[in-house]
Scaffold this active site. Structure first.
Site, PDB file in Angstrom:
ATOM      1  N   ASP A  88       0.873  -1.182   0.000  1.00 27.12           N
ATOM      2  CA  ASP A  88       0.000   0.000   0.000  1.00 27.12           C
ATOM      3  C   ASP A  88       0.903   1.223   0.000  1.00 27.12           C
ATOM      4  O   ASP A  88       1.917   1.219  -0.686  1.00 27.12           O
ATOM      5  CB  ASP A  88      -0.960  -0.044   1.195  1.00 27.12           C
ATOM      6  CG  ASP A  88      -2.247   0.742   0.953  1.00 27.12           C
ATOM      7  OD1 ASP A  88      -2.162   1.838   0.383  1.00 27.12           O
ATOM      8  OD2 ASP A  88      -3.326   0.271   1.331  1.00 27.12           O
ATOM      9  N   HIS A  95       1.205   2.138  -3.267  1.00 28.38           N
ATOM     10  CA  HIS A  95       0.146   2.979  -3.823  1.00 28.38           C
ATOM     11  C   HIS A  95       0.567   4.444  -3.868  1.00 28.38           C
ATOM     12  O   HIS A  95       0.142   5.190  -4.738  1.00 28.38           O
ATOM     13  CB  HIS A  95      -1.129   2.836  -2.994  1.00 28.38           C
ATOM     14  CG  HIS A  95      -1.761   1.482  -3.124  1.00 28.38           C
ATOM     15  ND1 HIS A  95      -2.933   1.145  -2.481  1.00 28.38           N
ATOM     16  CD2 HIS A  95      -1.393   0.378  -3.825  1.00 28.38           C
ATOM     17  CE1 HIS A  95      -3.254  -0.111  -2.781  1.00 28.38           C
ATOM     18  NE2 HIS A  95      -2.331  -0.580  -3.587  1.00 28.38           N
TER      19      HIS A  95
END
Length: 521
Positions: free
Chosen positions: A253, A287
């Protein structure tokens, strides 16, 4: 000579005494595969009773459940040491008070947990392995079930121990899981924290996640998590005086995320994250390289991000929030950054994270982005150079971009913003304008260009902008169009000192633009 001998005799017992401050876990272990939770916790407690010390892991493999640090304790992992955490969820009971994604709750103990302590450290060249796979699979099982499965004993415990917990309507889908994986490390309401040198991998959830802490230093740390749910790298939340440097992060992430609580619960604690420095780090898969939000209801301020490389992240710098979140993000500086292979936006400021487009009266629910400045950034193989999207009741305000050179598929898009400046910014796009300004005011575009303007496409496009200065552009190669204007609300557009000798059309305007809106000097 007698003096030297006496000095050696005096120093010798002190050196022996100093060694007793180190407790060697290998000397208390029977061998690989033994669960050492009680052994490690006993060593921590023993050192704590003596005022502090170091729990030492020489090269070897050590298996443990949750451990709890106390004041003045260091965990030191030598090169070749692997501290491996059990994947049996029972080994993270009883529940403890912690913050999970911006909400304070009772939950599984973090793998390494500290509560109201000071002077703690995790150091060395060894590895901490969270063995998160079973945690990830359990989340997938719950999240993807067509019908809600029967509650596990852990879900029943969570419901019983969090009776009356209030969260926003937007968050109800997540809360319905009733299963929340623990971060690998969370110090809670603590201070003077050092994490140095170690490699951390396979976290069940967020990896390094101090909450309500002061004076944190994370340096020389490598964090690697595979593609996996919410396995962020470093996430300080409601912390002061945070120093992150010389880290290498590749995770499932966001690489580094700065947070301060979610919605009403975050505003209740009203504890900002402030005085944060991030420098000399490399971020690979993830991300976002450095992300601020979306949990920022307590406020985030005084942050510097410098001398970093983002290579392969979905986004570079990302600020995100939503109506209802509240909180102020301000006084942010980003400088000396190199970006490559960015899958989405290199720079993103988004106030529509939950896609709520219903205008609200300004209140404590209204988020604020202001005083945010970017300089000295180079990037190529980027999908979108940047997006800034404010909300009608609270435009993004006082933003600047200076000394930036991007090669991107699409350029900058600015919507609902005020007091925005671009100085010496070059964005070469594959499609669309390099700069698009919509429903914004008080804009300065100073020496903005594309190295390869696109045929039949303006370099700068504005719609319903007011009080805009476009000056000092200098493009010498032949190209079609520099500037286009549309929108009946457009006014006070000043063109000054632009040198474009080979442009076919300096400017095009649509019929709905007032005649007096464009002023050329």
């Amino acid at each position: 000579m007698r003096k030297y001998i006496a000095a050696i005799i005096l120093l010798f017992p002190l050196s022996i005494l100093a060694q007793t401050d180190w407790i060697n876990i290998a000397e208390r272990s029977k061998g690989k595969g033994e669960l050492l939770t009680k052994t490690i916790q006993s060593a921590i407690n023993e050192a704590s009773e003596k005022g502090g010390g170091t729990v030492y892991f020489p090269a070897g493999d050590y298996l443990t459940g949750a451990i709890r640090l106390k004041s003045n304790i260091t965990l030191h992992l030598d090169a070749g040491a692997v501290l491996r955490f059990s994947d049996d969820f029972n080994h993270y009971l009883p529940f403890v008070e912690m913050r999970w994604e911006g909400t304070v709750m009772q939950n599984f103990s973090p793998l390494i947990y500290a509560y109201e302590v000071e002077n703690i450290a995790i150091t060395g060249r060894g590895t901490i392995d969270g063995q998160g796979r079973k945690w990830w699979l359990e989340l997938y099982r719950i999240e993807t079930a067509e019908e809600k499965p029967p509650r596990t004993k852990f879900q029943k415990m969570w419901v019983e121990q969090n009776n009356g917990l209030e969260t926003s309507e937007y968050y109800q889908r997540t809360m319905s899981w009733e299963f929340f994986r623990p971060p690998l490390f969370q110090a809670y309401k603590s201070e003077n924290i050092l994490i140095e040198g170690v490699t951390i991998q396979n976290s069940p959830f967020w990896t390094v996640n101090p909450a309500f802490c002061n004076n944190i230093r994370i340096t020389g740390v490598t964090i690697t998590n595979p593609e996996s749910p919410n396995t962020d790298g470093i996430n300080p939340t409601s912390c002061m005086n945070v120093h992150i440097s010389d880290c290498h992060i590749s995770v499932g992430d966001d690489c580094i995320t700065i947070k301060s609580g979610r919605d009403a619960d975050g505003r209740k604690w009203a504890t900002p994250t402030e005085n944060v420095t991030i420098t000399n780090c490399t971020m690979l898969s993830g991300h976002g390289g450095v992300v601020i939000g979306s949990e920022m209801s307590g406020g985030i301020k005084k942050v510097t991000i410098s001398n970093c490389v983002f290579d392969g992240t979905d986004r570079g710098i990302r600020l995100k929030t939503a109506r209802g979140r509240g909180g102020i993000v301000e006084d942010i500086r980003v400088s000396n950054i190199v970006m490559n292979n960015i899958q989405k936006e290199a720079i993103m400021m988004n106030m529509f994270y939950d896609k709520n487009k219903e205008v609200e009266p300004v209140s404590e629910r209204t988020p604020v982005f202001r005083n945010i400045h970017f300089s000295g950034i180079t990037g190529q193989d980027i999908n979108v150079a940047g997006k800034v999207m404010g909300i009608e009741e609270m435009p993004v305000e006082n933003i600047s971009f200076s000394d930036i050179n991007f090669k991107a598929k699409e350029g900058f898009y600015i919507s609902v913003a005020k007091n925005v400046e671009f100085h010496d910014v070059s964005v070469t796009t594959e499609m669309g304008p390099s700069f698009e300004i919509i429903n914004s005011e008080d804009i300065i575009l100073d020496n903005v260009e594309s190295e390869e303007p696109i045929d039949s496409t303006p370099v700068v496009k504005i719609e319903n902008a007011r009080n805009l200065v476009l000056s000092n552009a200098a493009i010498f190669q032949p190209f079609d169009q520099y500037f286009s204007v549309s929108g009946e609300k457009t006014e006070n557009i000043f063109l000054q000192n632009n040198i474009l000798p080979e442009v076919k059309s300096l400017m095009t305007t649509e019929n709905n633009v007032p005649e007096e809106a464009i002023i050329e000097n």
